[in-house]
Design an enzyme around this catalytic site. Sequence first.
Site, PDB file in Angstrom:
ATOM      1  N   HIS A   1      -6.919  -4.482  -2.845  1.00  0.00           N
ATOM      2  CA  HIS A   1      -7.547  -5.120  -1.727  1.00  0.00           C
ATOM      3  C   HIS A   1      -7.684  -6.350  -1.634  1.00  0.00           C
ATOM      4  O   HIS A   1      -8.393  -6.981  -0.759  1.00  0.00           O
ATOM      5  CB  HIS A   1      -9.059  -4.262  -1.452  1.00  0.00           C
ATOM      6  CG  HIS A   1      -8.792  -2.850  -1.438  1.00  0.00           C
ATOM      7  ND1 HIS A   1      -9.645  -1.937  -1.465  1.00  0.00           N
ATOM      8  CD2 HIS A   1      -7.644  -1.964  -1.037  1.00  0.00           C
ATOM      9  CE1 HIS A   1      -9.370  -0.778  -1.178  1.00  0.00           C
ATOM     10  NE2 HIS A   1      -8.100  -0.733  -0.813  1.00  0.00           N
TER      11      HIS A   1
ATOM     12  N   ASN B   1      -3.950   7.956   6.422  1.00  0.00           N
ATOM     13  CA  ASN B   1      -2.898   7.250   6.631  1.00  0.00           C
ATOM     14  C   ASN B   1      -2.952   6.795   8.292  1.00  0.00           C
ATOM     15  O   ASN B   1      -2.430   5.648   8.463  1.00  0.00           O
ATOM     16  CB  ASN B   1      -1.466   7.810   6.249  1.00  0.00           C
ATOM     17  CG  ASN B   1      -1.386   7.937   4.898  1.00  0.00           C
ATOM     18  OD1 ASN B   1      -2.085   7.445   4.092  1.00  0.00           O
ATOM     19  ND2 ASN B   1      -0.359   8.899   4.511  1.00  0.00           N
TER      20      ASN B   1
ATOM     21  N   HIS C   1       0.058   5.124  -1.494  1.00  0.00           N
ATOM     22  CA  HIS C   1       0.041   6.436  -0.647  1.00  0.00           C
ATOM     23  C   HIS C   1       1.322   7.358  -0.831  1.00  0.00           C
ATOM     24  O   HIS C   1       0.990   8.525  -0.663  1.00  0.00           O
ATOM     25  CB  HIS C   1      -0.057   5.959   1.002  1.00  0.00           C
ATOM     26  CG  HIS C   1      -1.382   5.557   1.177  1.00  0.00           C
ATOM     27  ND1 HIS C   1      -2.259   5.668   2.350  1.00  0.00           N
ATOM     28  CD2 HIS C   1      -1.762   4.232   0.891  1.00  0.00           C
ATOM     29  CE1 HIS C   1      -3.515   5.321   2.207  1.00  0.00           C
ATOM     30  NE2 HIS C   1      -2.937   4.040   1.450  1.00  0.00           N
TER      31      HIS C   1
ATOM     32  N   ARG D   1       0.836  -1.280  -0.087  1.00  0.00           N
ATOM     33  CA  ARG D   1       0.055   0.133   0.034  1.00  0.00           C
ATOM     34  C   ARG D   1       0.776   1.133  -0.067  1.00  0.00           C
ATOM     35  O   ARG D   1       0.406   2.590  -0.363  1.00  0.00           O
ATOM     36  CB  ARG D   1      -0.923   0.148   1.124  1.00  0.00           C
ATOM     37  CG  ARG D   1      -1.812  -1.151   1.272  1.00  0.00           C
ATOM     38  CD  ARG D   1      -3.094  -0.839   1.913  1.00  0.00           C
ATOM     39  NE  ARG D   1      -3.830  -2.102   2.427  1.00  0.00           N
ATOM     40  CZ  ARG D   1      -4.085  -3.259   1.465  1.00  0.00           C
ATOM     41  NH1 ARG D   1      -3.935  -2.877   0.062  1.00  0.00           N
ATOM     42  NH2 ARG D   1      -4.750  -4.275   1.780  1.00  0.00           N
TER      43      ARG D   1
END
Length: 312
Positions: free
Chosen positions: A179, A80, A52, A48
């Site tokens: 996901h 976050n 981000h 991830r």
Amino acid sequence: MLFLTAVAGDILQPGFYGNTCPKAESIVREEMRKTMLKEARSVASVMRFQFHDCFVNGCDGSVLLDDTPTMLGEKLSLPNIGSLRSFEVVDNIKEALEKACPATVSCADIIIMASRDAVALTGGPYWEVKLGRKDSLTASQKDSDDIIPSSTLNATSLIDLFKRFNLTAKDMVALSGSHSLGEARCFSVTDRLYNQSGSGKSDPAFEPIYREKLTKLCPSGGDENVTSGMDATPRVFDNRYFKDLVSRRGFLFSDQSLFTSPETREYVKLFSENQTEFFNAFAEGMVKLGDLLSTKPGEVRLNCRVVNQKAS
């Protein structure tokens, strides 16, 4: 966004460290393998980081910077805090690379390599990564707050957001397949279960048996830090995520909206029926995401959490 460039092909290249650190990719892969054996959930967390990091002023390792007295970084931004974890995995990778090739491999490139390996080591596709990024000298909590997509967004809003980064609706749906790995907290689903859009009711998109399962796991007023896999196989990278969306068993509102929306439903159905199509589209999307670069000055950080100290 003003500082992003998509001309990565002129800057980045496969095998960038071929002469300066020829074992760079194998070192990252081995550290990720050890991480997976130690705590399987961590590999999803590391994957991830690419999302981000790259969405906020390009792929520059800014998400890894700790706060300082003069800078609020991205780790504690609203999207976050509580969701990003396993920063120590990047620390371990960096330490191994510094021993092999001091001051050579950027933290931004570590994120790109480790994200790819997180997917490949858990059953997903393997793709060639382009490398040669520099690490940012600063980070921005505000920019992270403003740009990282929320789990409450619908498919239309997600399409519009990804379009700003030259990513198509198909790219967006494929990348949402990240996901397939990892878990999310009850905090992310309680509104869907008990107060969707302020209605005081559950999201009607839930498959009833799945909704009942989630209400037991995440009761109203319960511990919102309890976690659940976002699909039925949270430690395997596969197309089960899309099969679950078709069955109306998506965990996040933003996930399930990909199937309820006519703009994206066909991609969900395609990926649910053809795992190879999903793998190919996901790999292509990750490369495009990795092509987002900052035009600001950068360096190769010696410690991914702090900028290098300048000689006086």
